[in-house]
Design a protein around this motif. Structure first.
Motif, PDB file in Angstrom:
ATOM      1  N   ARG A 291       7.440  -3.562   6.320  1.00 24.51           N
ATOM      2  CA  ARG A 291       7.363  -2.178   5.848  1.00 24.51           C
ATOM      3  C   ARG A 291       7.948  -2.046   4.446  1.00 24.51           C
TER       4      ARG A 291
ATOM      5  N   GLU B 108      -0.496   0.033  10.149  1.00 21.26           N
ATOM      6  CA  GLU B 108       0.390   1.191  10.127  1.00 21.26           C
ATOM      7  C   GLU B 108       0.487   1.762   8.714  1.00 21.26           C
TER       8      GLU B 108
ATOM      9  N   GLU C 272      -2.472   3.853   7.903  1.00 21.94           N
ATOM     10  CA  GLU C 272      -2.406   5.154   8.571  1.00 21.94           C
ATOM     11  C   GLU C 272      -1.469   6.107   7.841  1.00 21.94           C
TER      12      GLU C 272
END
Length: 665
Positions: free
Chosen positions: A86, A202, A205
């Motif tokens: 991330r 992710e 999104e």
């Protein structure tokens, strides 16, 4: 050779080398410094290392088939890797805004290309256990006439600082305290690739729905800012410690955390900087020191408190310090390297205040009014580290605290608030030498005759082939980096198909900057005329292994490029009135690159010449058809040495070619 089994000797230091085999897998070479110049001690250490290595190998072979990972261990590796991915994806996306990508004008398309390639690589790794290099063809659906962009995954991975799954697996296993084995590494690699696939999806999104990345923000208690008696929002004081659980991590200072980070991450070189793994390039000692420095600054700003108690206010205080430093002189003197960052800031503030006080009294200025001899004072405009240095400090601190948070909870730290965007035109910042300046440089005594071997900047009749003579010539006619030239070994120079070639690659003396920096460069005609091939042959006949052996240090510390700068270049630059800030040895490189543009050399050839990354397939870079093109590029650089007369090869005496000894304190 040293005459001791599995031991070699270079520049006075003994090194241990051993080929290790684990079953039918490809063997790997173990290489480490014995950190001694004593032959007797090396003879004692080598057999002990061999015995230990055999025992470890036998234990690994016996345990290899039964030491897998439990479900809980795989889940913990997955969690840690998701946190890493991330942060990496956010950093990569932000860097596209700071440094525009070369392969796209549109940031959105560049991001899409990198995300798609990363997901494909992770899927290959999860299914096949490893990622083979592959090509990516990118089409523009909005423009039928746009060319098809073909890139190699290895080039994309290097541009986004994508850490290989092998290195990530080793790091995660070390973080959770599990011993490494072939089976565990293979299982960890699969989990890491699965985490990368999920993190990329992710991330897509979140781009489509930004609010999904953050918790809901309460708005019911909002009050207008125009209301009277509004209470100010108070930031948490830097002295307010975060509640921490007892344990070794809770009391670890930032500098202690750095050493633990090195120990847990073999890609950094490990605890002592000597860890090696096949296919992995460890950090250099320079990079390790750059990683330590911001942690040291943070510890000084925090007053020695543990890293577990760091707050955003501590980062704010450190950022203010960065803005009050004088980048050109910061930590250049030994005296400053022994001071804290707060003491240095106070010193610069005192200098600025003294300057303001002195300039406010014009009656005490020079009586002749000419300004000659007036002292130059620091001003507020002179302070502040440059954006590149500042961003590097914050990037290293973010990497440290992200890793540390996997072992000890930390307060929320927003590093995006301190990222500096450099809006200066980089082309205008590049210092180059003109042809007139080049001719003035090569009219100095090292090329026309010196007084003696020790007085090279005084005119005389002594002409010598060495680093004084050849380093600036090679820099002018090749555009190579300083360390690439000074750290070259004789085996890196070859003659093939009528061309004399430099082979710029990693060697035992120095490492090249990037993978794309590895290349072959033909000698320019002027280097051949001035005797570089004869110099190389004479060194080989004399039994030397380095192109400039006099730059080596007996201790093995420091780079040969730094040695050249301190011993030679500062003396040459002092005799050149036009050498200013930014016009060091690296300016030769900018001069060469600009000369290729002026000569209309194709971008692909110019990129290969300079060692820059290129788009598309580069497998034929060193084909027989390509070397003549690089030779044309080398000869396109302006010849500023026509007035230099060649002379028979003349080496330094043996006593002056040996590695230099460290100065006694």
């Amino acid at each position: 050779m040293s005459g001791i089994q599995n031991v070699t000797r270079k520049q006075g230091t003994y090194y241990y080398r051993k080929l290790i085999r684990l079953g039918p897998d490809k063997p790997f070479r173990l290489r480490m410094s014995l950190k001694t110049t004593c032959r007797k001690r090396a003879g004692l250490l080598a057999p002990a290392l061999t015995l230990i290595g055999e025992r470890v190998a036998m234990n690994m072979m016996s345990n290899m088939a039964r030491d897998g990972l439990t479900g809980a261990q795989r889940a913990e590796i997955y969690r840690r890797q998701m946190l890493e991915e991330r942060d990496r994806l956010e950093t990569m996306y932000a860097s596209l805004h700071i440094v525009p990508p070369e392969d796209h004008d549109d940031i959105g398309k560049a991001l899409s290309l990198r995300l798609g390639a990363s997901e494909m690589a992770a899927q290959d790794g999860a299914k096949n256990g490893k990622v083979e290099d592959f090509l990516i063809a990118h089409l523009d659906p909005d423009d039928d006439e746009a060319p098809v962009l073909i890139l190699a995954w290895s080039d994309i991975a290097a541009s986004i600082e994508h850490e290989g799954a092998e290195q990530a697996a080793i790091a995660r296993l070390a973080e959770i305290g599990v011993d490494q084995s072939a089976l565990r590494e293979a299982m960890a690699r699969k989990v890491i690739n699965e985490a990368r696939i999920v993190a990329i999806r992710e991330f897509r999104e979140v781009l489509a729905n930004p609010g999904s990345a953050y918790p809901a923000v309460p708005i019911g208690g909002y009050e207008s800012a125009s209301q009277d008696h509004a209470a100010p929002i108070a930031l948490a004081s830097a002295d307010q410690s975060q509640p921490v659980a007892p344990g070794p991590w809770a009391t670890m200072t930032p500098t202690q955390a750095v050493e633990k980070f090195f120990e847990h991450n073999p890609r950094t070189g490990g605890a002592d900087g000597t860890a090696r793994k096949s296919g992995m390039k460890p950090w250099t000692e320079k990079t390790r020191e750059q990683f330590r420095l911001p942690a040291q600054f943070l510890e000084e700003v925090m007053g020695g408190r543990p890293l577990a108690q760091v707050t955003h206010d501590d980062l704010v205080k450190l950022n203010r310090c960065f803005g009050k430093l004088h980048g050109a002189t910061f930590r250049k003197a030994k005296r400053q390297r022994e001071m804290t960052i707060l003491e240095i800031v106070a010193e610069y503030e005192a200098e600025v205040a003294a300057g303001k006080k002195a300039t406010a009294r014009p009656e005490k200025a020079n009586s002749n009014g000419s300004g000659i001899g007036e002292k130059q004072y620091l001003t507020d405009d002179d302070l502040g580290l440059n954006p590149i240095t500042t961003n590097r400090h914050w990037g290293f601190l973010r990497q440290l605290t992200n890793w540390f948070s996997g072992h000890q909870s930390l307060a929320k730290l927003d590093y995006r608030a301190f990222t500096v965007y450099d809006e200066r035109n980089q082309r205008n910042l590049r210092a180059v030498y003109t042809e007139e300046q080049g001719r003035e440089l090569f009219s100095l005594p090292p090329w026309t005759g010196s007084k003696s071997h020790s007085r090279r900047m005084q005119s005389g009749n002594v002409l010598v082939h060495d680093a004084w003579y050849f380093v600036p010539l090679i820099a002018w006619y090749s555009g190579m980096r300083r360390d690439e030239i000074c750290g070259m070994e004789l085996v890196d120079i070859e003659e093939s198909d009528g061309f004399w070639l430099f082979f710029i690659r990693d060697n035992a003396t120095r490492r090249i900057k990037t993978i794309g920096s590895e290349r072959k460069l033909p000698f320019a005609d002027e280097l051949i005329r001035l005797g570089l091939p004869e110099y190389v042959k004479a060194l080989r006949e004399a039994g030397e292994t380095l192109l400039f052996p006099e730059l080596a240090a007996e201790s093995g510390k420091g780079t040969m490029g730094d040695a050249y700068y301190k011993r030679v270049w500062v003396k040459i630059a002092a005799a050149l009135p036009f050498v200013g800030g930014g016009q060091g040895v690296h300016a030769f490189r900018h001069t060469a690159i600009d000369s290729l543009k002026a000569a209309k050399i194709s971008e692909a050839v110019a990129a290969d010449f300079a060692g820059h990354k290129t788009q598309g397939e580069t497998g034929g870079r060193y084909s027989k058809a390509h070397i003549p093109l690089l030779k044309e590029a080398a000869d396109a650089i302006p010849e500023v040495t026509k007035d230099i007369r060649p002379f028979p090869v003349s080496l330094l005496p043996d006593r002056l070619r040996g590695p230099s000894r460290a100065r006694r304190r």
